[in-house]
Design an enzyme around this catalytic site. Sequence first.
Site, PDB file in Angstrom:
ATOM      1  N   THR A 241       1.099  -1.188  -0.266  1.00 25.59           N
ATOM      2  CA  THR A 241       0.250   0.195   0.035  1.00 25.59           C
ATOM      3  C   THR A 241       0.649   1.883   0.512  1.00 25.59           C
ATOM      4  O   THR A 241       0.857   2.272  -0.791  1.00 25.59           O
ATOM      5  CB  THR A 241      -1.148   0.390   1.257  1.00 25.59           C
ATOM      6  OG1 THR A 241      -1.724  -1.335   1.649  1.00 25.59           O
ATOM      7  CG2 THR A 241      -1.420   0.769   1.516  1.00 25.59           C
ATOM      8  N   GLU A 242       1.765   1.223   0.996  1.00 26.02           N
ATOM      9  CA  GLU A 242       3.133   2.535   0.470  1.00 26.02           C
ATOM     10  C   GLU A 242       3.465   2.896  -0.367  1.00 26.02           C
ATOM     11  O   GLU A 242       3.470   3.732  -0.958  1.00 26.02           O
ATOM     12  CB  GLU A 242       3.879   2.056   1.887  1.00 26.02           C
ATOM     13  CG  GLU A 242       5.186   3.148   1.765  1.00 26.02           C
ATOM     14  CD  GLU A 242       6.004   2.042   2.676  1.00 26.02           C
ATOM     15  OE1 GLU A 242       7.928   2.908   2.989  1.00 26.02           O
ATOM     16  OE2 GLU A 242       5.903   2.060   4.265  1.00 26.02           O
ATOM     17  N   ARG A 243       3.816   1.812  -0.880  1.00 21.10           N
ATOM     18  CA  ARG A 243       4.718   1.361  -2.344  1.00 21.10           C
ATOM     19  C   ARG A 243       3.445   2.209  -3.519  1.00 21.10           C
ATOM     20  O   ARG A 243       3.848   3.489  -4.480  1.00 21.10           O
ATOM     21  CB  ARG A 243       5.625   0.675  -2.789  1.00 21.10           C
ATOM     22  CG  ARG A 243       6.775   0.171  -1.602  1.00 21.10           C
ATOM     23  CD  ARG A 243       7.575  -0.541  -2.029  1.00 21.10           C
ATOM     24  NE  ARG A 243       8.504  -1.155  -1.179  1.00 21.10           N
ATOM     25  CZ  ARG A 243       9.277  -1.663  -0.205  1.00 21.10           C
ATOM     26  NH1 ARG A 243       8.385  -3.573  -0.480  1.00 21.10           N
ATOM     27  NH2 ARG A 243      10.115  -2.021   1.250  1.00 21.10           N
ATOM     28  N   SER A 245       0.988   4.115  -3.384  1.00 24.94           N
ATOM     29  CA  SER A 245       1.293   5.368  -2.949  1.00 24.94           C
ATOM     30  C   SER A 245       1.957   6.290  -3.655  1.00 24.94           C
ATOM     31  O   SER A 245       0.716   7.205  -3.587  1.00 24.94           O
ATOM     32  CB  SER A 245      -0.307   5.971  -1.554  1.00 24.94           C
ATOM     33  OG  SER A 245       1.245   5.364  -0.835  1.00 24.94           O
ATOM     34  N   ALA A 246       2.818   5.675  -3.378  1.00 23.71           N
ATOM     35  CA  ALA A 246       3.560   6.880  -3.651  1.00 23.71           C
ATOM     36  C   ALA A 246       4.913   6.822  -4.896  1.00 23.71           C
ATOM     37  O   ALA A 246       4.818   7.629  -5.234  1.00 23.71           O
ATOM     38  CB  ALA A 246       5.735   5.916  -2.736  1.00 23.71           C
TER      39      ALA A 246
END
Length: 275
Positions: A241-243, A245-246
């Site tokens: 999810t983090e990557r 969104s980045a």
Amino acid sequence: MKMADEHDAFRATVRNLVDREINPHVDEWEQEEGFPAHDLFPRLAQFGLLGLEYDPQFGGEGADHLFTMIACEEYGRIGAAGVAMAIGVQTNMATPSLHKFGSDELKRRFLAPAIAGNSVAAIAVTEPDAGSDVAALRTRAVRDGDEWVINGRKLYITNGTQADWVCLLARTSDEGGHRGMSQIIVPIPTEGFSVSRKLDKLGNRSSDTAELIFDDVRVPIENTIGSPGRGFEQQMSQFVTERMSAAYTIAGQCRHALKRTRDYLLDRPAFGEPL
């Protein structure tokens, strides 16, 4: 999934919010080496931006993934990348595991206030000797009755000086490697926890980045997200999810940079015509 009118309207709302509430202040925040997350996040929460895909039971919007993609792209238009990163930590880095694996009680205590913008969250994984190699981390949580006793250091922690709680990844057994880790919510302030320093960075200066110290920090076992010993797998899921969104934010940054370049070339005359 296909874009609908509601997605276009949402993009316009986020763009207007960025232009009105954030961009007028970014130069000041860069100079001050920090932004007021406890002031900004409640304003974002009024538009549902801190829990777009999260369960409405805990204050989320229950929206589809395109809304997250659009929001992140529009954050790419923020004039200071550090602010976009800090928002991303709140929405897509520190809270996904809690939403996916946490108990309802943990969600009520920590996720709901984060979605409402009333608490600031941080993700505490990286250490002085363990960055991308998450399996090498050394911070330990040892069980003592109904509590974890945590000792260790975390480094490069975004939102670290403002956080009201951190999603901590720590070793909870001696299995070694990627085994025997757990994700634990550590409220701030808690006795034994301290921010040892705020880092002086070359860029992203509006985003506070800190080193955190855990010295015999005690938190209840019930603050464990999901199953003890499954923290590595849960964190890998959270990294996805983090990557993503980045990546969405970077795409928005590139599109905005190209537009600004085009506008400049059309406006800047040379030899009697626009560049």
